[in-house]
Scaffold this motif. Structure first.
Motif, PDB file in Angstrom:
ATOM      1  N   CYS A  29       0.779  -1.273   0.028  1.00  0.00           N
ATOM      2  CA  CYS A  29       0.099  -0.023   0.169  1.00  0.00           C
ATOM      3  C   CYS A  29       0.906   1.052   0.030  1.00  0.00           C
ATOM      4  O   CYS A  29       0.484   2.225  -0.615  1.00  0.00           O
ATOM      5  CB  CYS A  29      -1.015  -0.146   1.221  1.00  0.00           C
ATOM      6  N   CYS A  30       1.773   1.300   0.859  1.00  0.00           N
ATOM      7  CA  CYS A  30       2.815   2.460   0.633  1.00  0.00           C
ATOM      8  C   CYS A  30       3.575   2.483  -0.477  1.00  0.00           C
ATOM      9  O   CYS A  30       3.732   3.832  -1.065  1.00  0.00           O
ATOM     10  CB  CYS A  30       3.920   2.129   1.819  1.00  0.00           C
ATOM     11  N   MET A  31       3.941   1.388  -1.301  1.00  0.00           N
ATOM     12  CA  MET A  31       4.668   1.620  -2.272  1.00  0.00           C
ATOM     13  C   MET A  31       3.593   2.282  -3.470  1.00  0.00           C
ATOM     14  O   MET A  31       4.064   2.869  -4.254  1.00  0.00           O
ATOM     15  CB  MET A  31       5.131   0.092  -2.985  1.00  0.00           C
ATOM     16  N   THR A  32       2.448   1.617  -3.421  1.00  0.00           N
ATOM     17  CA  THR A  32       1.479   2.112  -4.383  1.00  0.00           C
ATOM     18  C   THR A  32       0.953   3.491  -4.262  1.00  0.00           C
ATOM     19  O   THR A  32       0.730   4.471  -5.236  1.00  0.00           O
ATOM     20  CB  THR A  32       0.147   0.997  -4.200  1.00  0.00           C
ATOM     21  N   CYS A  33       0.984   3.960  -2.972  1.00  0.00           N
ATOM     22  CA  CYS A  33       0.833   5.345  -2.575  1.00  0.00           C
ATOM     23  C   CYS A  33       1.758   6.356  -3.126  1.00  0.00           C
ATOM     24  O   CYS A  33       1.398   7.379  -3.939  1.00  0.00           O
ATOM     25  CB  CYS A  33       0.696   5.650  -1.228  1.00  0.00           C
ATOM     26  N   TRP A  34       3.075   5.909  -3.059  1.00  0.00           N
ATOM     27  CA  TRP A  34       4.141   6.857  -3.296  1.00  0.00           C
ATOM     28  C   TRP A  34       4.501   6.495  -4.908  1.00  0.00           C
ATOM     29  O   TRP A  34       5.259   7.770  -5.531  1.00  0.00           O
ATOM     30  CB  TRP A  34       5.451   6.654  -2.462  1.00  0.00           C
ATOM     31  N   CYS A  35       4.461   5.117  -5.514  1.00  0.00           N
ATOM     32  CA  CYS A  35       4.803   5.055  -6.795  1.00  0.00           C
ATOM     33  C   CYS A  35       3.854   3.983  -7.451  1.00  0.00           C
ATOM     34  O   CYS A  35       4.268   2.830  -7.604  1.00  0.00           O
ATOM     35  CB  CYS A  35       6.187   4.331  -6.655  1.00  0.00           C
ATOM     36  N   PRO A  36       2.770   4.599  -7.827  1.00  0.00           N
ATOM     37  CA  PRO A  36       1.811   3.782  -8.318  1.00  0.00           C
ATOM     38  C   PRO A  36       2.347   3.001  -9.512  1.00  0.00           C
ATOM     39  O   PRO A  36       1.779   1.820  -9.948  1.00  0.00           O
ATOM     40  CB  PRO A  36       0.367   4.656  -8.471  1.00  0.00           C
ATOM     41  N   CYS A  37       3.239   3.621 -10.434  1.00  0.00           N
ATOM     42  CA  CYS A  37       3.658   3.175 -11.615  1.00  0.00           C
ATOM     43  C   CYS A  37       4.402   1.611 -11.360  1.00  0.00           C
ATOM     44  O   CYS A  37       4.195   0.754 -12.400  1.00  0.00           O
ATOM     45  CB  CYS A  37       4.720   4.224 -12.441  1.00  0.00           C
ATOM     46  N   CYS A  97      -4.149  -1.377  -4.959  1.00  0.00           N
ATOM     47  CA  CYS A  97      -3.948  -2.165  -3.698  1.00  0.00           C
ATOM     48  C   CYS A  97      -4.945  -3.412  -3.671  1.00  0.00           C
ATOM     49  O   CYS A  97      -4.239  -4.513  -3.463  1.00  0.00           O
ATOM     50  CB  CYS A  97      -3.797  -1.359  -2.391  1.00  0.00           C
ATOM     51  N   GLN A  98      -5.969  -3.307  -4.070  1.00  0.00           N
ATOM     52  CA  GLN A  98      -6.886  -4.655  -4.217  1.00  0.00           C
ATOM     53  C   GLN A  98      -6.289  -5.483  -5.144  1.00  0.00           C
ATOM     54  O   GLN A  98      -6.140  -6.587  -4.713  1.00  0.00           O
ATOM     55  CB  GLN A  98      -8.333  -4.158  -4.209  1.00  0.00           C
ATOM     56  N   GLU A  99      -6.040  -5.206  -6.310  1.00  0.00           N
ATOM     57  CA  GLU A  99      -5.551  -5.921  -7.287  1.00  0.00           C
ATOM     58  C   GLU A  99      -4.134  -6.978  -7.052  1.00  0.00           C
ATOM     59  O   GLU A  99      -4.315  -7.827  -7.369  1.00  0.00           O
ATOM     60  CB  GLU A  99      -5.321  -5.065  -8.595  1.00  0.00           C
ATOM     61  N   TYR A 100      -3.450  -5.852  -6.491  1.00  0.00           N
ATOM     62  CA  TYR A 100      -2.062  -6.780  -6.101  1.00  0.00           C
ATOM     63  C   TYR A 100      -2.315  -7.635  -4.961  1.00  0.00           C
ATOM     64  O   TYR A 100      -1.827  -8.684  -4.975  1.00  0.00           O
ATOM     65  CB  TYR A 100      -1.149  -5.339  -5.180  1.00  0.00           C
ATOM     66  N   ARG A 101      -3.282  -7.316  -3.913  1.00  0.00           N
ATOM     67  CA  ARG A 101      -3.700  -8.269  -2.869  1.00  0.00           C
ATOM     68  C   ARG A 101      -4.327  -9.459  -3.418  1.00  0.00           C
ATOM     69  O   ARG A 101      -3.979 -10.377  -3.254  1.00  0.00           O
ATOM     70  CB  ARG A 101      -4.611  -7.602  -1.753  1.00  0.00           C
ATOM     71  N   GLU A 102      -5.198  -9.356  -4.283  1.00  0.00           N
ATOM     72  CA  GLU A 102      -5.712 -10.355  -5.065  1.00  0.00           C
ATOM     73  C   GLU A 102      -4.821 -11.328  -5.580  1.00  0.00           C
ATOM     74  O   GLU A 102      -5.105 -12.514  -5.668  1.00  0.00           O
ATOM     75  CB  GLU A 102      -6.755  -9.852  -6.228  1.00  0.00           C
ATOM     76  N   LEU A 103      -3.882 -10.891  -6.397  1.00  0.00           N
ATOM     77  CA  LEU A 103      -2.850 -11.655  -7.079  1.00  0.00           C
ATOM     78  C   LEU A 103      -1.946 -12.406  -5.932  1.00  0.00           C
ATOM     79  O   LEU A 103      -1.788 -13.591  -5.970  1.00  0.00           O
ATOM     80  CB  LEU A 103      -1.983 -10.848  -7.951  1.00  0.00           C
ATOM     81  N   GLN A 104      -1.740 -11.612  -4.710  1.00  0.00           N
ATOM     82  CA  GLN A 104      -1.045 -12.339  -3.841  1.00  0.00           C
ATOM     83  C   GLN A 104      -1.907 -13.472  -2.957  1.00  0.00           C
ATOM     84  O   GLN A 104      -1.488 -14.548  -2.733  1.00  0.00           O
ATOM     85  CB  GLN A 104      -0.670 -11.400  -2.681  1.00  0.00           C
ATOM     86  N   HIS A 105      -3.223 -13.043  -2.863  1.00  0.00           N
ATOM     87  CA  HIS A 105      -4.200 -14.231  -2.521  1.00  0.00           C
ATOM     88  C   HIS A 105      -4.138 -15.701  -3.187  1.00  0.00           C
ATOM     89  O   HIS A 105      -4.351 -16.445  -2.899  1.00  0.00           O
ATOM     90  CB  HIS A 105      -5.582 -13.839  -2.339  1.00  0.00           C
ATOM     91  N   ARG A 106      -3.951 -15.220  -4.564  1.00  0.00           N
ATOM     92  CA  ARG A 106      -4.029 -16.571  -5.497  1.00  0.00           C
ATOM     93  C   ARG A 106      -2.555 -16.809  -5.817  1.00  0.00           C
ATOM     94  O   ARG A 106      -2.557 -17.974  -6.847  1.00  0.00           O
ATOM     95  CB  ARG A 106      -4.498 -15.809  -6.729  1.00  0.00           C
ATOM     96  N   GLY A 107      -1.823 -16.817  -5.001  1.00  0.00           N
ATOM     97  CA  GLY A 107      -0.632 -17.321  -4.832  1.00  0.00           C
ATOM     98  C   GLY A 107       0.559 -16.984  -5.967  1.00  0.00           C
ATOM     99  O   GLY A 107       1.429 -17.606  -5.997  1.00  0.00           O
TER     100      GLY A 107
END
Length: 154
Positions: free
Chosen positions: A35-43, A114-124
């Motif tokens: 979340c911090c990475m996405t906030c400061w460097c969303p690219c 952030c939600q998309e990032y977490r979703e990928l992590q949740h899916r392994g």
């Protein structure tokens, strides 16, 4: 939990039979680092997500650069990033919620990424490893059986 097949070269991913997002749009409390990475460097976050969603066809760097260029020159990077939310949703049969993808990215870009990032992590999948890194991680320890002389000839 069931996993998809790796016979096609796709990393095994937990199958979510419910068709729901694993976390809510604003559930950043469980993952402060991304979340911090996405906030400061969303690219960076976007590039990592897009590389996984595209199955390695285009690198994280290219996606991140295009995102940055759109952000700098138009301020409408959401016109690029929402496309990858739609692709992610279709790959995992997720609902278009809380509203359509374009509106989610237009109004809540960082939360959506952030939600998309977490979703990928949740899916392994680990978006920070990239597509090929996830393939290597998935195939770690799996080797080809040795072929002796005279075997498997055509």
């Amino acid at each position: 939990m069931q996993y998809s097949s790796t016979a096609t070269g796709v990393p095994a991913q937990p199958m979510n039979g419910t068709g729901q997002w694993s976390t809510g749009l604003c559930d950043c409390g469980s993952d402060y680092s991304s979340c911090c990475m996405t906030c400061w460097c969303p690219c960076i976050s976007f590039g990592q997500i897009a590389e996984i969603v595209d199955k390695g066809n285009t690198s994280c760097g290219v996606h991140g650069a295009l995102y940055s260029i759109l952000c700098l020159f138009t301020g409408c990077e959401c016109i690029y990033s929402f496309i990858y939310r739609s692709k992610l949703r279709h790959q995992y049969m997720l609902p278009e919620s809380p509203c359509n993808d374009c509106l989610v990215h237009c109004c809540c870009e960082c939360c959506a990424l952030c939600q998309e990032y977490r979703e990928l992590q949740h899916r392994g999948l680990d978006p920070s490893l990239g597509w090929h890194g996830n393939l290597a991680k998935q195939n770690q320890g799996v080797g080809m059986a040795p072929i002796g002389p005279g075997e498997m000839k055509r």
